[in-house]
Structure formats: C-alpha cells, structure tokens
Design a protein around this motif. Structure first.
Motif, mmCIF file in Angstrom:
data_model
loop_
_atom_site.group_PDB
_atom_site.id
_atom_site.type_symbol
_atom_site.label_atom_id
_atom_site.label_comp_id
_atom_site.label_asym_id
_atom_site.label_seq_id
_atom_site.Cartn_x
_atom_site.Cartn_y
_atom_site.Cartn_z
ATOM 1 N N VAL A 297 58.021 16.824 79.483
ATOM 2 C CA VAL A 297 58.693 17.785 80.358
ATOM 3 C C VAL A 297 57.705 18.776 80.972
ATOM 4 O O VAL A 297 57.966 19.336 82.031
ATOM 5 C CB VAL A 297 59.849 18.529 79.651
ATOM 6 N N LYS A 298 56.564 18.951 80.323
ATOM 7 C CA LYS A 298 55.536 19.767 80.975
ATOM 8 C C LYS A 298 54.946 18.997 82.148
ATOM 9 O O LYS A 298 54.748 19.544 83.231
ATOM 10 C CB LYS A 298 54.416 20.113 79.992
ATOM 11 N N SER A 300 56.302 16.527 83.857
ATOM 12 C CA SER A 300 57.246 16.405 84.974
ATOM 13 C C SER A 300 57.474 17.769 85.620
ATOM 14 O O SER A 300 57.624 17.878 86.831
ATOM 15 C CB SER A 300 58.561 15.766 84.518
ATOM 16 N N GLY A 301 57.480 18.820 84.818
ATOM 17 C CA GLY A 301 57.624 20.168 85.376
ATOM 18 C C GLY A 301 56.506 20.488 86.355
ATOM 19 O O GLY A 301 56.744 21.044 87.430
ATOM 20 N N LEU A 302 55.290 20.111 86.008
ATOM 21 C CA LEU A 302 54.168 20.341 86.930
ATOM 22 C C LEU A 302 54.315 19.486 88.183
ATOM 23 O O LEU A 302 54.075 19.947 89.297
ATOM 24 C CB LEU A 302 52.837 20.021 86.245
ATOM 25 N N TYR A 304 57.029 18.343 89.605
ATOM 26 C CA TYR A 304 58.060 18.814 90.533
ATOM 27 C C TYR A 304 57.788 20.230 91.030
ATOM 28 O O TYR A 304 58.274 20.609 92.087
ATOM 29 C CB TYR A 304 59.449 18.637 89.911
ATOM 30 N N THR A 305 56.973 20.982 90.308
ATOM 31 C CA THR A 305 56.517 22.270 90.843
ATOM 32 C C THR A 305 55.642 22.010 92.059
ATOM 33 O O THR A 305 55.755 22.704 93.091
ATOM 34 C CB THR A 305 55.729 23.052 89.777
ATOM 35 N N LEU D 285 58.394 25.791 85.089
ATOM 36 C CA LEU D 285 58.435 24.359 84.753
ATOM 37 C C LEU D 285 59.888 23.905 84.597
ATOM 38 O O LEU D 285 60.276 22.834 85.069
ATOM 39 C CB LEU D 285 57.672 24.086 83.453
ATOM 40 N N SER D 288 61.645 23.560 87.986
ATOM 41 C CA SER D 288 61.236 22.367 88.724
ATOM 42 C C SER D 288 61.888 21.116 88.137
ATOM 43 O O SER D 288 62.335 20.242 88.868
ATOM 44 C CB SER D 288 59.713 22.247 88.722
ATOM 45 N N ASN D 289 61.939 21.046 86.801
ATOM 46 C CA ASN D 289 62.643 19.918 86.179
ATOM 47 C C ASN D 289 64.127 19.929 86.546
ATOM 48 O O ASN D 289 64.737 18.877 86.736
ATOM 49 C CB ASN D 289 62.494 19.971 84.656
#
Lengths: 415, 375, 415, 375
Positions: A297-298, A300-302, A304-305, D285, D288-289
């Motif tokens: 999730v980190k 994917s978070g990066l 999509y950021t 984060l 964005s998720n």
C-alpha cells in the motif's frame, strides 16, 4: 476520474509509441527492465555510449527534452506530453540517468540566467546528449547546509579565479560542462555572498576524483579547483545573488516528477511469489503476507500520488513540494525491503555474488546502495522539514547563523 | 542479586578493548575488507596469546577455563572492533559443538589447537537458502564418508576442520541427523570462496566427495546438538552485535557533536538527537536481553532457549538499526567507502543471518515461550 | 552474574514475605493482579479506603517508606531492600498508587528543604498514608515547559498570596497537602523567578475540579487558587530559587525505579494463547507470532534493564536518566499492543462494555488510556531529549527564551 | 488522464463541507458522544434534504442518481466531521447490498426510504469476535424465518431494517449462505445496545427468534454479495477515514502553530514538525490509494477487490496514525475530554474494525494481488 488520454494526448502517445518501437535499442530492453537500485549493467556494452546514441537519435527526431523550446533543442511540448513520453519510453528511460542533472537542473538554470547566444550555443548539444553537464554545489563541509559552501571565487579583471572543493558530483568524470556555486563574499551572512557560474570541465585546474561509495561502486566524484579561471561572461545571475539562482535549479529538480522512485516492492513481491520456505511457499506465510501488504500500500500510494501530480500537471498546475514524499517514503522502504529479502533467504542471504546469491544478488546490491537514497538529493530529515514548512506551513528551524557573517560561523562542534 | 558482570569480568573487558584498539584498529579491518588478506592472522595469534580463544575451554583442554560469562565479554569487544578473524565460527560454533558432544579424545585433539590458535573450525550446516531445519540437510554420511554440498559455510575457506551436519537415516525424523568432524585439508573436500556482503568475514561453499568423516556425538542425535550449539552461539553472537551497535551509536554521537551545519552541531537538531536517542534505546534493550542470555548460558539454565532467542532478536534489531542510522547521521560522508560506517552496516546485515534469520528466531521465541507457558 | 539474594537480603526478603502473607488484604489479590492500564477497580470496595488501611498497617509495623529515616516514619532501609519489598508486595503494591507522588516527590522535597520541626510533624502521617500529598507544578500554558508557569505568589507581610491555576494534579481531590511551584518574579528569565511552597489543600481559596480525560475517567484535576494565603514559613528553599528546588523533586521521581511500567505484553500474550481465529489458534498464526516476538523482546528488554538498574542500586550506584527509556518504550508500545489486541478481535474489538467485550474490555480500556502514558510525566519527545542530552551528551535545544524576562516571552504562536 | 475528481464533484465536496461545518460542528457530535441522543436526527434529515443520502441511488429509486465518485466525496466529508449518523451502515452497506442483489420490488420499497432519510438500514454479519468468514455465520434461515444472534451490528439499535447473512445450507461451502432483509421493528427481533469505544456511533446485539425474513438475491449466493458489498464499503469507508485523518492532521498542525513552549511555537521543534510531516505522508498515501479505489468502484473495474483492500489498509493506518499523534502533538490537553482529539482517536480505532480488521484486509490484499499475478 479516469486514466484515459484526451484525443490529442492519444495522438501524441501513438506517435511516440510508434517511433520508440521503430528506433529504441531493443537488444538492451530486458536488461534495462531488470535493473534495480544498485544493480544496473549492460553486458558487453558501455552504458554511456549506448545512452548517448539513444539520446542523439531522440534529438535528431525531435524527442529530446520535450518540454524545452525548439530553438534550444527541445520540442516545445506540454508537461503532460513529457509524462506520456516517459511512460512510453519505459525501460529505455533508464538510459537517461546520466542526463538527468543536465536536463533537469543545469539546462533550466541556463535558460533562466544565460545570455541568448549562450543558450543557442550550449543548450542544443546538452539536449542531444552530445555534451553532458554536472552540477557543482555540494561540499564536504556543507552537507544538508548547501549554503555553507566554501569554494572561493575571486575577481581578477574579467575573470574569476576559483579555489576549493566540491563533492557528490554525479558524472563529473564524463561531464563536459558544469554549473558551479561559489562564495564571492565571506564577510556577509552565508546566503548573501554566493555567485553562480558555468564552466568547461576541461578547464585547467579542474581535477575530478571518483568517490568510492559504501556499496563499492563509484557513481559520484570529488572535484578540486585550483586557480581555475572562468570568464565573467559565464556568470549566471548577478554577483552575490547565487543563492537565488540556485533556488531556480533546485526548484526545477523537484519538477522532475514521474521519473519514479524505486521502492523495491515489485522485486520483493515477485521474489515471494516464487520462493519456497521450510514450511511452504513464502507467499502463503502469514507473516510474509502482512509485511508485503504494508509495503504494497505504500508502493501503490506512491504510484497514485504520482498519478495525481501528473493530472495536476496536465491541468497546468505546478507540482508542489508534496512530491517530496516520494523519496522520503521510498528511501527507507527500499532499505527495509532489501533487508527483509535477505532475511527470507536465511544464512545464504549474506551471499552477494551474481553466481551464488539468490536472484543474482539483486537484493544484496539494493541493500548496500539503499543508505545512499536516504541522503542524496536531500536527507530524510531535510525532506520532512520541507513537507512541514512548505506544505503544512510550520515554522522553519531556528537559524543561529542567519545574520552572522559567513567567516564568523563556527566550523567544528567540539574543541 | 547481581545482574551484572563481576569486576574481574569487567577488567577482562577493559583488557580486551585495549588489546583490540591497539591490534585491531579500523585500518587493520580494512586490510581484510580490501581483500588483502582472508583474515587477520596476526590478530588471531594475538588473541590466542591473550587467552581469549580458549577463555571458555576447560584448562584440561588447553583453555583458560574461565567460562561463558568471560566469553560474552570478549565477544562484545570482538563485535565492537569488527575483528576480521574466524572467532565466531571457531569458538561459538565448532568449539561449543565439541564441548557438548565430543569424546574425550576429540576434545583432546581439537580444543587445545583452538585455544592456541592453531586450528580454525566452523560449522557446516546450511545447504542453500533457508534457515536451520533438518529437512534442508541433504548431505549424506555413509560408511564413514560424506557426500554433498554445504553453502554457505562461515569462514569455510580458512577453516582447518568443520563440524558437519549430515543425514544418517531416512525415517523423516530428527533422528536422521548426525554430526561429524571433517578435516578440511584432507582429500574429498573442495572449498570455494563466496562473495558476501560482509567483506571482513568470509563465506564458502564446501563440496564433499567421499570425504572422510569422524562421528561427533551419538548417531541420530545431531539435531539436538545443533539446537544447543545454535542457542549458545546466539547468545555469544548477540554480544558481538551489541558491541557493534554500541560502537555505531558512539560513532554517530561523536559525529553529531563535531559536525556543524546551519551554524550549529547537527546533534543540536531534534531530528538527529532523537534518532540517536532511539538508537540508544534499542542498544540498551538488546544489552539487557543479552545479559539475561549470558546468565542462562553460564548457568546452563532451562531458560536458555527462550533467553537465547530474545537476545538474538533484540541484538539483531539493535545492530541493524544503529548501523543504518549511524550512516544517516553521517549523511553523505557516511555513504563513502572511506568512512567506517559501512563496515558496521555490512557486518550488521550479515551477522543477522548466519545463525538463522530474524524471522526464524521470532518464530522460535514464541514457540519456546508457548511451551514454557503450557508447562 | 546471578539473581540470588545475599544472606542479609535473603533474611530481609523472608521477613517481608512472612509479614505480607500474614497481613495483606488477600481478598483483593485477584482483582489487583488483573488490573491493567485503564482498568483498575475493586468490586464493592472503595480503593482509597483499602489503600489507606493497607498503608497504615504497613506503617504501624515499620514497612512504610522503607528508605526514609525512622524518625520521619520510614525504616532506614537500603535501596535494594526497598526493591525486595516491592517484589514481595507484588499486586498489593498497586494500592500504593495514590501515595506515589507524596512518597516519591513531596516527601523527599520536604526532607531536603523543610525545617526539622516541620519534617517531624508532616512526614510521618505522609508515610503512613493518613495524609495524602499532591504536587502542583503543571499549568495549562506550561506543558512540557514546566518553568513557563504563571501562578503568581506575592509577598504580603509574613504571608504569600497565591493566584493562578494548576492542572494535571493527580489526586488533588483527596489530598491533604501539596507542594506548589509559583512565580514570584516575572521580570527575570523564567527559571530565575520561581519559588516553592507547601500548603494545606483545605486552605480558603483552593478549588479542585476533576478533569475528565479522553478515556472518560478522571484521574487528574485542575486546581484554582484565588487569593490563597501561605505563611512564609511554608516556603521551601529561598525566594526565586524554586527551579532548583523542583529539580530535587523531579530527580527523586526518576529514582522511583522498579515501580514497573506497563507494556501490555503479558496481557496480549495470554490473550493470544487462548484466542481462536478463523484459521486456527492465534498463537499459531505466523503474523501474530512475528508481532508478539517483537513486543516480547521489548518487554523482556525493559524487565532486564530494570534488573540492571536494581543491581546498580544495590551497589550504591545512583540510577541515571537511562531509566527514561522505560516510559518511552512502554508508552507507545502499550498503545500499539492494545490496538493490535482489538484488531485480533475483528469487528467485535470495538465493543468496550465489560459484559460484551472480549476479556472484559481490558484492551479497549487500555487503548483509551494509553495516549495519556505517552504524555504524563514527560512526553515521548521530552524523554528522547533527556536521553540525548543527559546520557549521550548531545547539545540542548536552542532556548530562545533563556535570557528573556518571563513577561516578555510570547504566549501565542499566530496572531 | 484525469486522476482527480471533477470540478462538479469538488463543488459538491465544498457544499458538503459547508453544510457539515454548519450542521455538524463538534458541539453536535458531542450531543451523541455524551449520550444525549443515539444519533443526530436533525442532521440525518438535513443530509436527506441535501440529497446526500441517495447520491449514488438511481433516480428511479428516489436518489440523485449521481454516482459513487460523488458518494466518495460526501463520505470524506462525513468522516472529517465525525458525523454521528448511521450513514455508513445505511448507505455503504444496506443500500449497496440492495443495489447489488435486490429485486425491483425491494429496491422500490427500500431505496427511496433511504434516500429520503425515512429508513435506517444496516448489515448484520458478525457473530462475536472474528472477521468476515462464512464459517462464522451460525444464524439460520429456515422456512422464511431467522434464528440466532448477530453481534456487533453497527447502528443496530436505531436501524429500521437489516440485511442479514444467514445459513441456508449445510454443505460446508460458501453456497450455504444467503442474505435476507429483516424488518427490525417487526416481531421476533430483540435489539440490545452495546457500549463501544466510538461513542458517536452505536453498536448492537440483535437476537432473531423466528423473525420474518425476506430473501435478498438468490439463495446460496449470499457470500458473493457480501464480498462485493464489503469491497464497495471498504472504499467508501476509506474516504471517511481519510477525511478523519486529514482533519486530525489539521488540528495538530493548528495547535503546533498556536501553542508556545520554551518561548516558541511547538511546531518549530523538529520532533513536532517531523511528526506532523509523517502524518501528512500517511494521509497522502492513503488519499491516493483511495482515489484509485474510487476509480475502480465508479467504473466497476476488475481491479476493485485489490484497490478496495489497498484503500482500506492505507486509510485505516493513516487515520489511526494521525488520530493518535494528533493527541501527542496536543500533549496533556489532547488527553482531555474537553478537546476533540479523542473523538477522532475513538472513531479511528472503531472504524478500523467494522468491515474486518487490518490483519484481515492485509491478508485479503495479498490474496488478491497473488491471484491477479497468477492470472
């Protein structure tokens, strides 16, 4: 909310895709795709030569430095077109690594501060990769405190005479030119006595020595200046205004989004999907899964950021210091990921030879290279300061040296 | 209650520290790091002369007959100095295996040589990736000879002999495994050096082709001895790790005091101060767990399996944490070959694996706590 | 290295054990043993009364405040004897919680600064629990910056007149006396204008209001002072030297080792040993085991750090600020442990009623109480500062208010 | 590419924020917190009037027919304001279940009532501790009536109806499970309120004793619907969590700017600055998720299961992290009942569990990624 191209974007993407398919050095695609932090090589080929050839080919066809004006070797593209290009270029984009400093920082600084004739003369060969540029800011005594630099520039007639030492200069050994930040007045507070220049790296008195890194490799250099002469015409910005000039450079560094930060997660996930542990497949071990999920999730978070930043860019918004989170998160994550990949290998995890180690020692190389990512381009601590101050609006650190003449600032903590 | 080392033990620590600071400065470690020697022979001799190699070996076998607490004290100093010698393989693994399972003749043969520095020993357990597990052992022992490949073997390229775990049965149970002593200089043994992340301590692959092997301990009881050896080594190695962690913390602290940025020592910035405080916390927790492990080891207490796992986990975490954040405190300079930070980082990550990984010991600790709880 | 008593220690332990076995309020033992952070109650009994009765019984038999001199109500014991007593007292020691401030901080301060007659008069009933004391330092505007307090003390003849407000005063509502830190000179830098007193909490003008905590409970109070008069004879230390007096108090707080900090680990380990998850016993789940192992070594690390400190104490060494690690580690750990225990319960983990929740809502109460532990007695951040400065010798934070008259220090960050 | 909400959606967010800042200030939340009302009825009516309850319900069933992206936007604001109303149970769970599996008649019966605020619904899934799992369902459906106990049921004490998971077979497979709609005001239903850590949102135990139940969807397909409902709710709840995280971060930031200690704003100390920076990182984060989850939800993409799990994990972590460190930034004051910090802490820890715990979703995410990888 969608991931679709506009018709123009679609047309641009199709054109780029077709050109890349026809022209990219496909023979290196597999190796470029497999490259990971600390492990990047092309068997039987010189990376610099391959990279220069690809860049020249791109330039000749109008695909170099897309967002630069055409007269300086670019294409005059929109920021989103640049992102689309990067997406399509894919693994071949890794060949641009030796041009990033020149294209992302030196070029924009030249564009903002050099004379028109200089721009027309120096920028096109920079764009085409025929000339490589480096950036000479950091010094041994400076570190995070860039403005604490000591390299002196003294005016002698129409020339400046440079003496001092720079450090952490990527690619200095193969660079043709560099932009150089110097101290021109040590009697005023540190930010107020700096001046920026550009220079020919082949000038007499310039000596480049590679730095051997903790990982054993040498990606950086020390550069020594002994009575190096630079004509005043190569000054960028006014005398003692170098700090403001450097801010342009550093701001442009942050604009280079989408280049992507490496987290090590895709490599680890692949590895876990094939690894057998004593009691079954690694991917079925709940402890492994829990760790993977947290990193997933980190990552994917990066991802999509970055997508959100690109969307902002495509609407003409300027990406802000929010992008600082990429390096901050990825830096310590890749270090942890690499250590965990070794842990999963048990005692054999210590082996690092390509022949003997699991997945050719990819994670071992990553582990040894990772400490550098938490430091280069701003330490984790500087990144947190940037987020806290520029995004959240918190006060700056107390600056005890703000109003002190540079030569009165202490240089050693203990006597 | 005196949950501390005795004054005599502390004095031995001071002696060891003094000896190592003179005989094993970073410059000496770099000789091995840079591949100029496979290990520091002069230091090895010196350690023998100081009596450190045989500190826990009984006097009747040529040792100092001091004990394991004294060995813990020496181990911490060896870790602090990153001593580039085969101390852990010879003393924690080979010597302990022989002390536990060896016949009187075997003890007479090997222990005096270990104490005098004349024989380097190791344990050949692993066969490729994975953690200590009887299932993973494929090397066979049949008719007094071994066949198969061990990898990685710590200090295998410089060792004179190895204690080797091999398969002597096929019941699918732990009793299939037995230990053997193999003279690595004899026929049927091929040794290949393997590159590893810690350039100051070698790893090797050892191939046995009908290599002559002498049983160590009772046939079929090999795995039980291995478990005991690993527990003891876990405590001793944890002291090395705490020594390394402490030194990394000290290096970071010193640099934070000396280095100026923004007109003041970087150690005056809370980000750096608190990073160092957290390093101190993990090093202190590890040290305390190690002391408990030392007590259990020296008294051969029933708590040893649990104490050893706790010491191992805590010390592994502390050394990894301190070594990586020591680099961070040093900033760019910490990432140069020239500064010593990376030597601690390399060692921290390598010793984290040699006796089985962190995950392995985490699982072992809970298993052991659970058994104790159920009992 | 051993855990054995010396012969004297053994004799003392035997005597203590025998006396406790014969005299302790056994009927509460089970409930006291089960108490955990945020969950402490004795069914059908008033804790304060039970605690006072136990303390009086101990005092009558010479087991109260063991390390105090006999003439002040103690036993004149060595520090190690005090530790042995605490070990033997076990769960009954939890009944001392309302005396900790008085015995650990107020008593030692009185011993160091009160007159002999005052000591003989006030200390024995403090030791025996007949009189309870509280400590009045913290203020709303102060927080971590204790010396930033504003409660004024003005001299009127032989008396001081107090006006202001204190906060976070444990047990003020049942306290008979208190030690009070006040500002006597606002025109000098903050540390230099403070004075310490002790006072009768029943004095006119003292108003105690309970603070409702985030957890819903009320363990602390606000105390308002309106023209409260204190005779000058109740001043502790010289005028404007209160900061140094308070350091004695706070140093003694740190001396109270062995009291033990709660990590939540034993409770979690027990819980996991009995909990069934969807796919089997929780204790067999590798993800659970990995988390448990990491907390286990922290808990044991703290336990043996405390053992090391006790050993130092028994050799006459003074325990240092190293002990700060206990609260720092345990504070955030118990918060994480509690959250994880809820996670293991799934959706039902949100339930907090004693009847409906798992293990009587123990972990839910712990979770809600835990944020307080990271703040009370020094925040995590202050603890890290203490370790960094006093153990590692790193520089103090830059003090912008160090030389500024107290009344010139800003009070609000934004206008 | 436009990986962002549209201007219209952003305008809706602004409207919702304005509406909630007026109609749902902390004072209103405290009415429920302090037990003066089981939920904020006036706010519930207001939300209906604004069209927020039915934002994703098609117009033919009385809704605004906007869509799930619009619902995400509203959800974030509900989380920010800690709205003490049964929004998530009614809108994310009950309405979605009916939208997925309901007959036209069922949709006609319930959805308009939901949109108008006249019916509160919920999902009755859990039976004691544990995570979503067919094995854990013991409530039986037989001959049109339900028997058994559900606990905890979010907003169960104020709900008019519930979608109930019950056992209709005994094959030991997922096809044993079906869904039913039960009128909670009818006979055979006993509801008991249960105290929970989030005092602004109720939980209940519901006992069915021959309670009349109407099948929702095909018999034997209940578990597949539950999975879909949970995935959708995971994305929507993640937006609530991100809203809460953002607000907690803001509160911490504001306090750090205002509060003076040692003569300067506490936000000028790196320990506080960096704590807030880390809160910003986790909130970003998570956001964005969540956006990716919103895209998958709104397009009903095949990536939804994976995207929902990632959004859920990331948002749960961010809200818990921001809520607890917001208290820490506030110091002692943050631990008072008077300050609002604890309301966010309570909510963060309660919503972390309601759709299955963090551990559950971690496992689910890797399962889903693995399947995708294998495919």
């Amino acid at each position: 909310m969608n991931f679709d191209d506009t018709p123009q974007e679609g047309a641009f993407r199709a054109e780029a895709k077709a050109w890349i398919a026809a022209n990219a050095p496909k023979q290196y695609e597999e190796e470029l795709r497999k490259a990971s932090l600390g492990r990047f090589q092309l068997k039987g080929a010189n990376i610099l030569e391959v990279a220069k050839a690809w860049q020249k080919k791109k330039a000749d066809a109008g695909w170099a430095c897309l967002h630069w004006p055409k007269e300086y070797g670019g294409r005059g593209s929109s920021p989103i077109e640049r992102v689309i290009w990067q997406q399509e270029e894919g693994p071949f984009g890794r060949l641009s690594s030796m041009f990033i400093i020149g294209h992302g920082m030196c070029g924009p600084t030249m564009m903002a501060f050099a004379g028109e004739e200089q721009k027309r003369s120096y920028l096109p060969p920079l764009a085409s990769g025929e000339k490589i540029w480096c950036q000479l800011f950091s010094e041994p005594a400076g570190g995070s405190d860039v403005a604490g630099l000591r390299t002196r520039a003294e005016k002698h007639g129409d020339e400046w005479v440079i003496n001092g030492q720079k450090i952490w200069t990527s690619g200095a050994h193969y660079s043709d030119y560099g932009i150089l930040l110097t101290r021109t007045d040590p009697d005023v507070p540190k930010h107020k006595g700096l001046t920026m220049f550009f220079l020919d790296m082949k000038s007499p008195g310039v000596e480049v020595r590679p730095i051997k890194q903790a990982s054993g490799a040498s990606d950086f250099n020390e550069v020594y200046f002994t009575d190096v002469r630079i004509p005043d015409s190569q000054r960028l910005g006014t005398v003692n205004d170098g700090w403001n000039v450097s801010l342009t450079t550093l701001m442009n560094e942050r604009m280079s989004i989408g280049a992507g930060v490496s987290t090590g997660f895709p490599e680890l996930f692949d590895f876990c999907n094939s690894l057998m542990l004593e009691d079954g497949p690694a991917i079925e071990n709940r402890a492994v899964r829990s760790k993977l999920a947290n990193w997933a999730v980190k990552a994917s978070g990066l991802k999509y950021t970055s997508m959100r930043a690109i969307s902002a860019l495509s609407k003409g918004e300027r990406p802000g210091p929010e992008n600082s989170i990429g390096k901050l998160v990825a830096g310590s994550m890749i270090q942890d990921v690499a250590a965990y990949a070794l842990d999963l290998q048990g005692a054999a995890g210590a082996l690092s030879g390509i022949e003997d180690a699991e997945v050719a020692g990819k994670f071992q190389a990553m582990l040894l290279r990772a400490p550098g990512t938490r430091v280069e381009g701003g330490t984790d601590e500087i990144m947190r300061n940037i987020i806290a101050e520029r995004v959240l609006g918190l006060p700056g650190d107390i600056r005890v040296d703000k109003d002190v003449p540079f030569n009165k600032i202490p240089t050693k903590g203990r006597n | 209650m005196n949950f501390d080392f005795s004054d005599e033990q502390k004095q031995m620590r001071d002696e060891a520290r003094k000896f190592l600071s003179e005989q094993c400065p970073p410059k000496a470690v770099r000789e091995v790091l840079d591949g100029k020697a496979p290990y520091d022979k002069a230091l090895w001799k010196g350690l023998a002369e100081m009596g450190f190699l045989g500190v826990a070996i009984p006097e009747q076998f040529g040792g100092a007959g001091a004990g394991h607490l004294e060995l813990c004290v020496i181990a911490e100093e060896m870790g602090r100095a990153l001593a580039p010698v085969p101390f852990s393989s010879t003393v924690y693994l080979a010597a302990e295996a022989i002390l536990i399972a060896g016949s009187d003749a075997q003890k007479q043969k090997w222990l005096p040589k270990i104490a005098s520095g004349d024989a380097i020993g190791t344990l050949a357990l692993f066969e490729g990736h994975g953690n200590p597990s009887p299932k993973a052992v494929k090397v066979t022992a049949n008719g007094g000879v071994l066949n198969g490949v061990k990898k990685p073997v710590a200090d295998g390229a410089i060792a004179d002999f190895a204690v080797v775990a091999a398969r002597t049965g096929s019941s699918g149970r732990e009793s299939d495994f037995s230990l053997f002593i193999v003279d690595l200089k004899a026929g049927g043994v091929e040794v290949k050096s393997l590159t590893n992340i810690d350039l100051t301590r070698g790893q090797a692959e050892i191939t046995f082709k009908d290599a002559k092997a002498e049983p160590l301990g009772t046939t079929g009881e090999g795995w039980s001895v291995i478990t005991q050896v690993l527990d003891r080594a876990a405590v001793l190695m944890a002291f090395e790790q705490v020594g390394g962690a402490d030194r990394a913390l000290e290096m970071g602290r010193d640099y934070a005091l000396d280095r100026i940025a923004f007109g003041r020592p970087i150690g005056s910035f809370q980000a750096v101060k608190h990073m160092l405080a957290d390093m101190y916390v993990s090093a202190t927790l590890a040290r305390s767990n190690c002391y408990y492990g030392a007590w259990a080891l020296s008294t051969n207490a029933g708590e040893l399996p649990e104490a050893a796992a706790a010491a191992r986990i805590s010390a592994t975490q502390a050394f990894q944490h301190c070594a990586k954040n020591n680099i961070q405190v040093h900033g760019g300079m910490g990432f140069t070959w020239e500064f010593d930070c990376h030597m601690y980082y390399r060692r921290a990550n390598a010793v984290a694996l040699g006796l089985g990984s962190l995950s392995y010991w985490e699982d072992a600790l809970i298993d052991r706590m659970r058994k104790k709880n159920a009992a």
